[in-house]
Design a protein around this motif. Sequence first.
Motif, mmCIF file in Angstrom:
data_model
loop_
_atom_site.group_PDB
_atom_site.id
_atom_site.type_symbol
_atom_site.label_atom_id
_atom_site.label_comp_id
_atom_site.label_asym_id
_atom_site.label_seq_id
_atom_site.Cartn_x
_atom_site.Cartn_y
_atom_site.Cartn_z
ATOM 1 N N GLU A 1 0.799 -1.217 0.000
ATOM 2 C CA GLU A 1 0.000 0.000 0.000
ATOM 3 C C GLU A 1 0.837 1.276 0.000
ATOM 4 O O GLU A 1 0.324 2.363 0.256
ATOM 5 N N SER A 2 2.129 1.156 -0.337
ATOM 6 C CA SER A 2 3.020 2.317 -0.318
ATOM 7 C C SER A 2 3.092 2.987 -1.692
ATOM 8 O O SER A 2 4.133 3.012 -2.356
ATOM 9 N N GLY A 3 1.981 3.528 -2.133
ATOM 10 C CA GLY A 3 1.925 4.236 -3.393
ATOM 11 C C GLY A 3 0.495 4.321 -3.893
ATOM 12 O O GLY A 3 -0.442 3.812 -3.256
ATOM 13 N N TRP A 4 0.325 4.973 -5.025
ATOM 14 C CA TRP A 4 -0.977 5.096 -5.672
ATOM 15 C C TRP A 4 -0.960 4.301 -6.974
ATOM 16 O O TRP A 4 0.067 4.255 -7.667
ATOM 17 N N THR A 5 -2.082 3.682 -7.336
ATOM 18 C CA THR A 5 -2.122 2.869 -8.540
ATOM 19 C C THR A 5 -3.070 3.460 -9.578
ATOM 20 O O THR A 5 -4.039 4.152 -9.255
ATOM 21 N N ILE A 6 -2.765 3.146 -10.845
ATOM 22 C CA ILE A 6 -3.569 3.566 -11.983
ATOM 23 C C ILE A 6 -4.080 2.304 -12.658
ATOM 24 O O ILE A 6 -3.307 1.374 -12.908
ATOM 25 N N PRO A 7 -5.399 2.220 -12.996
ATOM 26 C CA PRO A 7 -5.949 0.985 -13.549
ATOM 27 C C PRO A 7 -5.897 0.941 -15.074
ATOM 28 O O PRO A 7 -5.991 1.963 -15.756
ATOM 29 N N ASN A 8 -5.774 -0.263 -15.589
ATOM 30 C CA ASN A 8 -5.886 -0.489 -17.027
ATOM 31 C C ASN A 8 -7.326 -0.198 -17.461
ATOM 32 O O ASN A 8 -8.274 -0.698 -16.846
ATOM 33 N N PRO A 9 -7.545 0.586 -18.529
ATOM 34 C CA PRO A 9 -8.907 1.009 -18.866
ATOM 35 C C PRO A 9 -9.747 -0.025 -19.605
ATOM 36 O O PRO A 9 -10.976 0.034 -19.559
ATOM 37 N N ILE A 10 -9.131 -0.981 -20.315
ATOM 38 C CA ILE A 10 -9.900 -1.944 -21.108
ATOM 39 C C ILE A 10 -9.153 -3.265 -21.149
ATOM 40 O O ILE A 10 -7.916 -3.296 -21.203
ATOM 41 N N SER A 11 -9.890 -4.359 -21.103
ATOM 42 C CA SER A 11 -9.261 -5.684 -21.105
ATOM 43 C C SER A 11 -8.581 -5.959 -22.441
ATOM 44 O O SER A 11 -9.086 -5.583 -23.502
ATOM 45 N N PHE A 12 -7.423 -6.623 -22.362
ATOM 46 C CA PHE A 12 -6.721 -7.000 -23.580
ATOM 47 C C PHE A 12 -5.809 -8.183 -23.297
ATOM 48 O O PHE A 12 -5.525 -8.519 -22.148
ATOM 49 N N THR A 13 -5.341 -8.793 -24.381
ATOM 50 C CA THR A 13 -4.366 -9.878 -24.317
ATOM 51 C C THR A 13 -3.197 -9.540 -25.226
ATOM 52 O O THR A 13 -3.395 -9.107 -26.366
ATOM 53 N N ALA A 14 -1.971 -9.716 -24.729
ATOM 54 C CA ALA A 14 -0.758 -9.434 -25.504
ATOM 55 C C ALA A 14 0.052 -10.715 -25.656
ATOM 56 O O ALA A 14 0.209 -11.487 -24.704
ATOM 57 N N THR A 15 0.572 -10.918 -26.886
ATOM 58 C CA THR A 15 1.389 -12.093 -27.185
ATOM 59 C C THR A 15 2.595 -11.650 -27.992
ATOM 60 O O THR A 15 2.474 -10.889 -28.959
ATOM 61 N N TRP A 16 3.772 -12.148 -27.593
ATOM 62 C CA TRP A 16 5.023 -11.797 -28.275
ATOM 63 C C TRP A 16 5.554 -13.011 -29.015
ATOM 64 O O TRP A 16 5.676 -14.100 -28.439
ATOM 65 N N ASN A 17 5.880 -12.832 -30.306
ATOM 66 C CA ASN A 17 6.379 -13.960 -31.099
ATOM 67 C C ASN A 17 7.902 -14.061 -31.105
ATOM 68 O O ASN A 17 8.475 -14.892 -31.801
ATOM 69 N N THR B 1 9.387 4.161 16.981
ATOM 70 C CA THR B 1 8.252 4.390 16.079
ATOM 71 C C THR B 1 7.970 3.092 15.345
ATOM 72 O O THR B 1 8.882 2.307 15.078
ATOM 73 N N HIS B 2 6.721 2.850 15.042
ATOM 74 C CA HIS B 2 6.337 1.614 14.367
ATOM 75 C C HIS B 2 5.091 1.879 13.544
ATOM 76 O O HIS B 2 4.210 2.626 13.943
ATOM 77 N N GLN B 3 5.030 1.258 12.363
ATOM 78 C CA GLN B 3 3.912 1.478 11.451
ATOM 79 C C GLN B 3 3.349 0.142 11.005
ATOM 80 O O GLN B 3 4.078 -0.743 10.568
ATOM 81 N N THR B 4 2.035 -0.011 11.120
ATOM 82 C CA THR B 4 1.385 -1.235 10.674
ATOM 83 C C THR B 4 0.466 -1.003 9.483
ATOM 84 O O THR B 4 -0.050 -1.963 8.910
ATOM 85 N N ARG B 5 0.248 0.245 9.121
ATOM 86 C CA ARG B 5 -0.580 0.553 7.957
ATOM 87 C C ARG B 5 -0.014 1.792 7.266
ATOM 88 O O ARG B 5 0.636 2.631 7.897
ATOM 89 N N VAL B 6 -0.294 1.895 5.969
ATOM 90 C CA VAL B 6 -0.023 3.116 5.214
ATOM 91 C C VAL B 6 -1.373 3.674 4.785
ATOM 92 O O VAL B 6 -2.105 3.019 4.044
ATOM 93 N N SER B 7 -1.712 4.844 5.270
ATOM 94 C CA SER B 7 -3.020 5.436 4.985
ATOM 95 C C SER B 7 -2.830 6.646 4.085
ATOM 96 O O SER B 7 -2.716 7.787 4.551
ATOM 97 N N LEU B 8 -2.768 6.393 2.788
ATOM 98 C CA LEU B 8 -2.552 7.466 1.823
ATOM 99 C C LEU B 8 -3.846 8.234 1.566
ATOM 100 O O LEU B 8 -4.938 7.661 1.575
ATOM 101 N N LYS B 9 -3.700 9.516 1.316
ATOM 102 C CA LYS B 9 -4.854 10.341 0.970
ATOM 103 C C LYS B 9 -5.289 10.054 -0.464
ATOM 104 O O LYS B 9 -4.490 9.694 -1.317
ATOM 105 N N LYS B 10 -6.576 10.208 -0.727
ATOM 106 C CA LYS B 10 -7.114 10.038 -2.068
ATOM 107 C C LYS B 10 -6.892 11.295 -2.897
ATOM 108 O O LYS B 10 -6.855 12.406 -2.356
ATOM 109 N N PHE B 11 -6.744 11.115 -4.197
ATOM 110 C CA PHE B 11 -6.715 12.259 -5.095
ATOM 111 C C PHE B 11 -8.110 12.877 -5.145
ATOM 112 O O PHE B 11 -9.112 12.178 -5.297
ATOM 113 N N ARG B 12 -8.159 14.198 -5.022
ATOM 114 C CA ARG B 12 -9.425 14.930 -5.081
ATOM 115 C C ARG B 12 -9.310 16.047 -6.096
ATOM 116 O O ARG B 12 -8.243 16.652 -6.257
#
Length: 281
Positions: free
Chosen positions: A66-82, A258-269
């Motif tokens: 959870e140490s960062g922000w993620t961006i999602p893939n917008p559409i399903s696809f399949t990739a194949t390399w020859n 000091t000790h950390q058990t969670r990462v609580s990142l703020k949401k993009f607004r």
Amino acid sequence: MPERGPTDDRVANVQENGAPDSLELLAFSFTQPLLPISPAARRRAWMDEAKDHWPNRCLPLLIANESGWTIPNPISFTATWNGDESPEGVRIEFSGEHDPQPPPVVSHFGFGVITWAIPYVFRTPPGYNLLARGPANLPKDGIWPLEGIVETDWAVANFTMNWKLTRIDHSVSFEAGEPFCMIVPQRRGELEAFEPRVRQLESEPGLASEFELFAANRQTMQINKFLSKHVEELESYKTDWEGHYYRGLAPSGRPAQTHQTRVSLKKFRADAGQDGGPADR
């Protein structure tokens, strides 16, 4: 890997020294529809599916997840390399009747690399870079994320996220909504500021004493586990030395400063008055 501990989310997230002053991370969008940017998830399906959910007892894994922000893939696809090193060596097939235009992912560089153009120009505070990487601890068979570090405190262009196919004639699929990029701000020059040293453990008596206690406890646990091999799982295996790191305790019971058990990142607004924004949806 450090000791595993309990997964009870009631364990305190102790940060007595406090977090640094608020730092601004801006994402300037230039396309529609907007791709959401979300705080990275704590859990992983493969971790939940493992026997006894053992990966979820490893706090370093959970914190990394959870140490960062993620961006999602917008559409399903399949990739194949020859195996061809040219861009034409990769075939990308999108779900649905028609290929999207422009396609969100392409074979641009060749060598089995597929590329997403990130639809944002990011701006970090002075002296901060942005690490673009694959989602932490989310392996994918036949493909590997390529990492890049961008000086987003001055760069005026967007960047790409690239993954390299590693198996010839092996199809790899990305589902819609599956994270493909994880962004993590980093202070430029901080790594270079470290002065690496190697010392004998005996030169630090307090640390040596704690380590010897840890090692002795571990050996005792392994012996008990061997002697009880017909028992599916020892309760003490989950509660003795295995839980010390999770609770922020040395084997002697000394608490971490000091000790950390969670990462609580703020949401993009979206800022007030802005038409939409990269908000977590």
